[in-house]
Design an enzyme around this catalytic site. Structure first.
Site, PDB file in Angstrom:
ATOM      1  N   TYR A 169      -5.461  96.016  16.362  1.00 46.37           N
ATOM      2  CA  TYR A 169      -5.417  94.559  16.432  1.00 46.37           C
ATOM      3  C   TYR A 169      -6.647  94.006  17.152  1.00 46.37           C
ATOM      4  CZ  TYR A 169      -0.511  94.713  14.908  1.00 46.37           C
ATOM      5  OH  TYR A 169       0.657  94.915  14.206  1.00 46.37           O
ATOM      6  N   SER A 199       6.642  90.191   9.629  1.00 48.31           N
ATOM      7  CA  SER A 199       6.602  89.045   8.720  1.00 48.31           C
ATOM      8  C   SER A 199       8.001  88.615   8.299  1.00 48.31           C
ATOM      9  CB  SER A 199       5.748  89.363   7.486  1.00 48.31           C
ATOM     10  OG  SER A 199       5.458  88.204   6.743  1.00 48.31           O
ATOM     11  N   PRO A 200       8.894  88.339   9.267  1.00 49.02           N
ATOM     12  CA  PRO A 200      10.283  88.027   8.923  1.00 49.02           C
ATOM     13  C   PRO A 200      10.468  86.707   8.192  1.00 49.02           C
ATOM     14  CG  PRO A 200       9.891  87.696  11.266  1.00 49.02           C
ATOM     15  CD  PRO A 200       8.675  88.378  10.730  1.00 49.02           C
ATOM     16  N   LEU A 201       9.468  85.829   8.216  1.00 54.49           N
ATOM     17  CA  LEU A 201       9.565  84.572   7.467  1.00 54.49           C
ATOM     18  C   LEU A 201       8.983  84.717   6.063  1.00 54.49           C
ATOM     19  CD1 LEU A 201       8.635  81.932  10.212  1.00 54.49           C
ATOM     20  CD2 LEU A 201      10.887  82.835   9.592  1.00 54.49           C
ATOM     21  N   GLY A 202       8.384  85.871   5.791  1.00 55.78           N
ATOM     22  CA  GLY A 202       7.856  86.139   4.470  1.00 55.78           C
ATOM     23  C   GLY A 202       6.766  85.159   4.059  1.00 55.78           C
ATOM     24  N   PHE A 246       6.263  79.859   4.096  1.00 59.02           N
ATOM     25  CA  PHE A 246       5.368  78.809   4.576  1.00 59.02           C
ATOM     26  C   PHE A 246       3.913  79.033   4.149  1.00 59.02           C
ATOM     27  CE2 PHE A 246       8.908  78.689   7.650  1.00 59.02           C
ATOM     28  CZ  PHE A 246       9.254  77.350   7.549  1.00 59.02           C
TER      29      PHE A 246
END
Length: 290
Positions: free
Chosen positions: A50, A203-206, A209
């Site tokens: 990172y 990436s739990p919101l995929g 957005f």
């Protein structure tokens, strides 16, 4: 998982805290760290790569001035990806020799200014992975107290089974969200449940957005009614959908925005009803379940 280590339900992903995103100063990173802690988010997810191998050092400096006791938080880091153009690498590749794993962990410990990792993950599966090499490294690191637990990231059940011919795998961090829900059917979550592995979703919101597609438009239509019913935001319902899975998934939240962290933590209080969970799955897949 063994050793009964507590990991917060929501895990703070640090990938965008440094040069790959917010470019926080030490003081700014310390402020986010403390805000997470106030919310009850005490687990922080790292990887050696990172920020082009710089984030861990920046986080370590922030942790050093935070006033937090090391026992109050949990640190996860990953190793194995060798970036192209870095460290004189001519090609992006994976390195999982015993010597490299130990060297990488010791480097991470120095950068993070800590004596141990609560959890070490192999970042990606390698087609040349030798289970015995990994097992030897993990055994030495555990014996020396430099890691407490060992797991993988982005491995499928077959790849885990191969690794477990030599070493126990205690966790798997995979991509899992409403818009990327293949883990429901490919055995990844079943494997975690059946073998008592800690399941984490990055990436739990995929893509909800990030993109406007037929999938996200169907989900948005479904969420319009559900946000009113539960009196919560769209991102909280997307998180609640992930959290409802019986594997006890820990979402790794990539945001570094304080208000979004608060919303993520609030999602743990939502009791998404069974049929509403399937309404969202149906919207994502564009069809009824079989």
């Amino acid at each position: 998982m063994q050793n009964n280590i507590f990991y917060s339900k929501i895990i703070a992903g640090t990938m965008t805290w440094g040069s790959w995103g917010k470019q926080f100063s030490t003081q700014e990173m310390n402020a986010v760290l403390n805000h997470c802690f106030e919310l009850g988010i005490t687990t922080f997810d790292h990887a050696d790569i990172y920020g082009d191998y710089t984030n861990e050092e920046q986080f370590g400096k922030a942790l050093a001035i935070s006033g937090m006791a090391r026992t109050q938080l949990q640190l996860i880091s990953k190793c194995g990806i060798q970036m192209s153009g870095s460290r004189k690498n001519k090609v992006k590749h994976y390195e999982y020799s015993k010597e490299y794993i130990i060297w990488s962990v010791e480097r991470s410990l120095g950068k993070l200014q800590t004596e141990y990792l609560d959890l070490l993950l192999l970042h990606r599966p390698s087609p040349l992975l030798e289970p015995e090499e990994v097992a030897a490294a993990v055994a030495q690191l555990k014996e020396q107290g430099k890691i407490k637990q060992f797991g993988v990231s982005n491995f499928n059940p077959g790849q885990i089974a191969l690794l477990e011919t030599a070493v126990a795998v205690e966790a798997n961090q995979i991509e899992f969200s409403l818009t990327q829900n293949s883990a429901l059917l490919d055995g990844s979550l079943d494997d975690c449940k059946a073998n008592n592995r800690m399941a984490m979703s990055w990436s739990p919101l995929g893509s909800y957005f990030k993109k406007s597609t037929d999938v996200t438009l169907r989900i948005k239509k479904c969420l319009t009614d559900l946000t009113k019913k539960y009196n919560v935001s769209e991102d909280q319902l997307l998180m609640a959908w992930v959290l409802k899975h019986p594997t006890n998934v820990h979402p790794v939240v990539g945001t570094a925005t304080l208000s979004r962290l608060e919303l993520a933590h609030g999602a743990t209080e939502i009791n998404l009803e069974l049929q509403d969970w399937f309404l969202l799955l149906e919207a994502a897949n564009g069809q009824e379940v079989p």
